[in-house]
Enzyme design. Sequence first.
Site, mmCIF file in Angstrom:
data_model
loop_
_atom_site.group_PDB
_atom_site.id
_atom_site.type_symbol
_atom_site.label_atom_id
_atom_site.label_comp_id
_atom_site.label_asym_id
_atom_site.label_seq_id
_atom_site.Cartn_x
_atom_site.Cartn_y
_atom_site.Cartn_z
ATOM 1 N N ASP A 13 -0.845 3.665 13.192
ATOM 2 C CA ASP A 13 -1.803 4.174 13.854
ATOM 3 C C ASP A 13 -1.537 4.180 15.334
ATOM 4 O O ASP A 13 -0.851 3.567 16.040
ATOM 5 C CB ASP A 13 -3.057 3.209 13.759
ATOM 6 C CG ASP A 13 -4.402 3.699 14.402
ATOM 7 O OD1 ASP A 13 -5.584 3.895 13.480
ATOM 8 O OD2 ASP A 13 -4.496 4.145 15.540
ATOM 9 N N ASP A 108 -5.071 10.516 13.469
ATOM 10 C CA ASP A 108 -3.960 9.429 14.161
ATOM 11 C C ASP A 108 -3.373 8.258 13.294
ATOM 12 O O ASP A 108 -2.746 7.340 13.787
ATOM 13 C CB ASP A 108 -4.460 8.912 15.511
ATOM 14 C CG ASP A 108 -5.170 7.672 15.654
ATOM 15 O OD1 ASP A 108 -5.797 7.640 14.364
ATOM 16 O OD2 ASP A 108 -5.129 6.831 16.316
ATOM 17 N N GLU A 109 -3.737 8.229 12.025
ATOM 18 C CA GLU A 109 -3.467 7.044 11.236
ATOM 19 C C GLU A 109 -3.090 7.392 9.760
ATOM 20 O O GLU A 109 -3.529 8.299 9.000
ATOM 21 C CB GLU A 109 -4.798 6.113 11.091
ATOM 22 C CG GLU A 109 -5.375 5.357 10.106
ATOM 23 C CD GLU A 109 -6.487 4.663 10.221
ATOM 24 O OE1 GLU A 109 -7.532 5.289 10.891
ATOM 25 O OE2 GLU A 109 -6.715 3.843 9.691
#
Length: 398
Positions: A13, A108-109
Site C-alpha cells: 500500500d 494505491d493498494e
Amino acid sequence: MAEPAARVIVHIDMDAFFVEVERLHDPALRGKPVVVGGDPDGRGVVAASSYEARKFGVHSAMPLRTAKRLCPQAVFVQHHRGRYSEASEEVFDILEVFAPVVQPVSIDEAYLDLTGTERLYGAPDAAVTELRAHIRRKTGLPSSAGIGGSKLVTKIASGLAKPDGQRRVRVGDERAFLAPLAISIIPGVGKVGERRLREGGVRTIGDLDRLGRPRLEAWLGESGVWLWECSQGIDEREVQPGGDPKSIGRETTFWEDTGDAEFLESTLHHLAERAASRLRRHGMRARTVNVKFRTSDFRTSTRARTLKAPSWRDADLIPAALELFRQLFHDERGGRAKVRLLGAYFSGLSREAAQMDLLEGERERREENLIRSVDAIRDRFGDGAIVVGKVIRYLEEE
Ligand code: DCP
Ligand code: MG
C-alpha cells in the site's frame, strides 16, 4: 503426502498516496504537513493527509474546515485525479512485472501472491525490500508492505509497518502477532462491531482467542466464528488476479500548454510505445488505436482507428497513433491549438492469435519472443536500453 507449501502473500500500500504524488509535482511540500482536498474554508473533505499532518489528528474523510482547525499550519492543495491514476498505473506496471499474481484492491493498494518464487527472487523479505526500492526509484513514491501467509495478516502487517516500512509475519506466528492488537484493526469490524465487542469485554484480538470458538459462536453466530478465525490468523481467501483490462493506454499532462507539433509527436510516440509494451505484458492484442487530446480551453477530443487485424506490434500501433494525432492537431484551429493533455490508448483487446498462414505464424512467434525480451530489458534497464527498430531489422535480414 507432503504438506502443501505455505503461501507467500504480500499486501502493498502506497504511503499518503495523493500527498506523495503532489510532492513529486511540488517538492516544496516535502517535510511539511500537507492536506489534499482543496479549499480549507470550503465544504469539502480531506482526501489525504501527510504523516506530519496526521500527528495533529487530521485524517481522510474529515471536513477540511476541521483539518484547518486542528492543523492551521498545514498546506492545503487541490486534488488532481489524472496525476493519481497516472502514478497508480506506473506502480501497477511494476507490480505486474514482479509478481505472478496481482490483485488490485484500490488505487494505491494490491495483494501479490509470491508463492513459489523463492528460487527466482530469494527470501520474500529481501525481494519485497528490493521491490519497494524499485518502486521508489522508478516513481519517487514511498510504500509499505506486509508479508505473510494470508490476506488478513499481511493487510494488518502493512498498516503497522507504515510509513515506508515492511513487516513479515512468519507462518505459525500469527496468533502471537495478532493477540495484542485492538479488535478495530480487523478489516470488517466496523464501529458498531467494535462497540458490541467492547460491551462484551473484548478489546484485543487476544481476548477473542481466549474466549474461544464455542463461546464466540454462541454469542455472535457466524460472525463469532469469523472473529475467532481472525484471531487465529485463519483466512483462506486467495489472491485473485485482476480481470483483463478493457483498454490499455498512457497519457500525460504538460506543465505548460504547448503547440510545438514536433515535441507533441515525439511525446505521443513515447506514450504509444509505453502503452504497447504494457499491452504485450498483458499478452494482448489491440484492434483499435485511440488518441486523446485536450486543449488549453479544456476541450477534450478523441479519435480512433480500427486496424485491419488486432496487433501487438509497435510498427502497427505507433504510426496509427501518430496519424490520428496529426488529424486531430490539424482539425483544432489548423494546427495552432495549444495542448494540455495527450494520450494514446489501445482498445478492442483480445488474446487470441490473429489468422495467418503457417509461415507467418512462425515468423510472428519469433518476432513476439524478441519483442517480449526487449520489453523485459526495458523494464529492467529503462527505455533507452534498446532500440527496437534495430532488433526488428536484424530479424528481417536473417
Ligand atoms: N482517499 C480518498 N478518500 C478517502 C480515503 C482515501 O480520496 N476517504 C484517497 C487518498 C489516498 C488514497 O485514496 O491518498 C489511498 O488511500 P489510503 O487509505 O491508502 O491512504 P493514504 O495512501 O493516503 O495513506 P496511508 O499511508 O495510510 O496508506
Ligand atoms: Mg495508502
